[in-house]
Design a protein around this motif. Structure first.
Motif, PDB file in Angstrom:
ATOM      1  N   SER A 100       0.751  -1.279   0.019  1.00 15.51           N
ATOM      2  CA  SER A 100       0.031   0.006   0.014  1.00 15.51           C
ATOM      3  C   SER A 100       0.912   1.235   0.058  1.00 15.51           C
ATOM      4  O   SER A 100       0.759   2.320  -0.932  1.00 15.51           O
ATOM      5  N   TRP A 101       1.855   1.295   0.827  1.00 18.65           N
ATOM      6  CA  TRP A 101       2.855   2.563   0.842  1.00 18.65           C
ATOM      7  C   TRP A 101       3.478   2.638  -0.545  1.00 18.65           C
ATOM      8  O   TRP A 101       3.456   3.708  -1.231  1.00 18.65           O
ATOM      9  N   TYR A 102       4.173   1.644  -1.086  1.00 19.91           N
ATOM     10  CA  TYR A 102       4.740   1.686  -2.370  1.00 19.91           C
ATOM     11  C   TYR A 102       3.833   2.161  -3.397  1.00 19.91           C
ATOM     12  O   TYR A 102       4.211   2.983  -4.172  1.00 19.91           O
TER      13      TYR A 102
ATOM     14  N   ILE B 135      10.496  -6.772   1.434  1.00 20.84           N
ATOM     15  CA  ILE B 135      11.149  -7.037   0.226  1.00 20.84           C
ATOM     16  C   ILE B 135      10.100  -7.649  -0.926  1.00 20.84           C
ATOM     17  O   ILE B 135      10.115  -7.325  -2.063  1.00 20.84           O
ATOM     18  N   LYS B 136       9.268  -8.473  -0.398  1.00 27.97           N
ATOM     19  CA  LYS B 136       8.315  -8.880  -1.169  1.00 27.97           C
ATOM     20  C   LYS B 136       7.310  -8.208  -2.037  1.00 27.97           C
ATOM     21  O   LYS B 136       6.868  -8.092  -2.962  1.00 27.97           O
ATOM     22  N   ALA B 137       7.094  -7.014  -1.095  1.00 30.69           N
ATOM     23  CA  ALA B 137       5.979  -5.956  -1.430  1.00 30.69           C
ATOM     24  C   ALA B 137       6.868  -5.057  -2.419  1.00 30.69           C
ATOM     25  O   ALA B 137       6.381  -4.701  -3.433  1.00 30.69           O
TER      26      ALA B 137
ATOM     27  N   LYS C 193      11.330   0.339  -6.423  1.00 26.15           N
ATOM     28  CA  LYS C 193      11.100   0.491  -5.127  1.00 26.15           C
ATOM     29  C   LYS C 193      12.389  -0.233  -4.399  1.00 26.15           C
ATOM     30  O   LYS C 193      12.848  -1.246  -4.765  1.00 26.15           O
ATOM     31  N   LYS C 194      12.703   0.399  -3.276  1.00 24.86           N
ATOM     32  CA  LYS C 194      13.773  -0.050  -2.355  1.00 24.86           C
ATOM     33  C   LYS C 194      13.472  -0.216  -1.222  1.00 24.86           C
ATOM     34  O   LYS C 194      12.725   0.269  -0.533  1.00 24.86           O
TER      35      LYS C 194
ATOM     36  N   LYS D  45       6.927  -6.914  -5.775  1.00 23.98           N
ATOM     37  CA  LYS D  45       5.577  -6.990  -6.244  1.00 23.98           C
ATOM     38  C   LYS D  45       4.974  -5.865  -7.057  1.00 23.98           C
ATOM     39  O   LYS D  45       4.544  -5.624  -8.271  1.00 23.98           O
ATOM     40  N   VAL D  46       5.685  -4.584  -6.631  1.00 22.70           N
ATOM     41  CA  VAL D  46       5.069  -3.289  -6.740  1.00 22.70           C
ATOM     42  C   VAL D  46       5.902  -2.771  -7.989  1.00 22.70           C
ATOM     43  O   VAL D  46       5.601  -2.593  -9.259  1.00 22.70           O
TER      44      VAL D  46
END
Length: 360
Positions: A222-224, A243-245, A254-255, A248-249
């Motif tokens: 959600s944040w990303y 990391i998975k998030a 994304k870091k 995925k995004v």
């Protein structure tokens, strides 16, 4: 000298947690199935890329090098009673030095040091105390704590200097260590933002658990998706969810910032890691012990001043933040020029944001 060898072995263990198993190879199996050094695991498995795994590998190598036998014991349902049961099992197997890695062992350490006066203990990331907040470190106990706020500061400072303006801190349990990481992260970002005169926003939240979970992943996703560029995850295995998030995004943009140990091998999304120099801390204690200078009854603090914390630069994936910039800011921490608020120094992270950072 016998005690020296015991401590060296124990310190070896101090660098990680793992499910029940011996640290030595088959040829190193202990006679009569007894083990001189033990480590108690806070959980029933060893997570890849965790501080427990990193610690365990160091312990394992040191044990083999010193021809010392060692064993770890898992705890399927973490609790003080179950931790003590694991300690008893280790003692029954011949343990003379037991490593308790993590702040969750603080009350266990308090009880164990008096229950087993002939066994030496090493507590990492905490100081022994009872349920009423009474602190005491017995002559058979050594504890070590780290200045997580300094490591977090370096991470926040570097992220903003790298050019990121939308940050996130996702902590697990609201424990002192996790709060220090978070508070340091905010202060570092605030310092860099002020230098650059650049507005920065930061999402800040504790999940309540140090375990990787779908909930933690969903929060990070959600944040990303809402624009956050980099998230610093702190607490147990929570960073695996972050990391998975990120992957995925947008695995390219994304870091993630790791905590405790270098987590760069886990994913290309890991920008850097805020690290504790466990190898140095353990090495210092080992040298003292090997010199017949028993350090029981004391707590040791590892910070920038004694190279106890750092930001991963060798395996960092920075494009603009340089080694020169890092050396300069680290030197200020080391000299004491920069003084930081710790976990008890503010009522909330927002109080540390300054004029250039907005904490949500």
């Amino acid at each position: 000298m016998k005690r020296c060898l015991m401590f060296a072995a124990a310190l070896i263990l101090v660098v990680s947690l793992v499910s029940c198993g011996s640290s030595s190879k088959d040829k190193k199996k202990a006679k009569n199935d007894t083990y001189e050094v033990a480590m108690i695991v806070d959980g029933d498995e060893l997570a890849e890329g965790s501080v427990d795994q990193d610690t365990w590998m160091s312990v394992k190598n040191l044990a083999d090098e010193n021809d010392l036998t060692s064993q770890y014991y898992t705890t399927k349902e973490p609790s003080k009673d179950n931790y003590l049961a694991s300690i008893q099992k280790a003692v029954d197997k011949g343990a003379k030095f037991i490593v308790l890695p993590g702040s969750n062992f603080e009350t266990t350490a308090y009880a164990a040091q008096s229950t087993y006066p002939d066994v030496d203990f090493l507590l990492i990331d905490g100081v022994p105390h009872d349920e009423n907040g009474t602190y005491a470190t017995a002559s058979n106990m050594v504890s070590m704590v780290f200045a997580e706020e300094e490591a977090g500061y370096l991470a926040g400072y570097a992220a903003v200097k790298e050019g990121y303006t939308k940050l996130g801190f996702l902590g697990g349990q609201e424990s002192p260590a996790v709060k220090r990481y978070g508070y340091g992260f905010v202060q570092g970002a605030a310092a860099a933002a002020a230098e650059k005169e650049k507005k920065v926003t930061m999402r800040y939240q504790y999940t309540g658990s140090n375990e990787a979970s779908d909930g933690a992943k969903d929060t990070a996703v959600s944040w990303y998706r809402d624009g956050t560029q980099v998230i610093f995850g702190s607490g147990g295995t929570i960073n695996s969810s972050v990391i998975k998030a990120a992957e995925k995004v947008d695995k390219d943009k994304k870091k993630v910032i790791g905590s405790d140990v270098d987590q760069s091998k886990l994913s290309d999304t890991v920008l850097t890691s805020a690290e504790k120099n466990l190898e140095k801390a353990v090495g210092d204690l080992m040298r003292d012990y090997a010199g017949d200078k028993f350090v029981g009854g004391m707590a040791f603090n590892y910070a920038a001043k004694n190279n106890g914390v750092a930001l991963e630069m060798d395996n960092g994936r920075f494009e603009t933040f340089s080694q020169k910039e890092y050396d300069a800011i680290f030197a200020k921490l080391k000299s004491g020029e920069i003084e930081l608020k710790k976990d008890t120094g503010a009522g909330s992270a927002a109080e540390l944001a300054g004029d250039w950072v907005t904490v949500k």
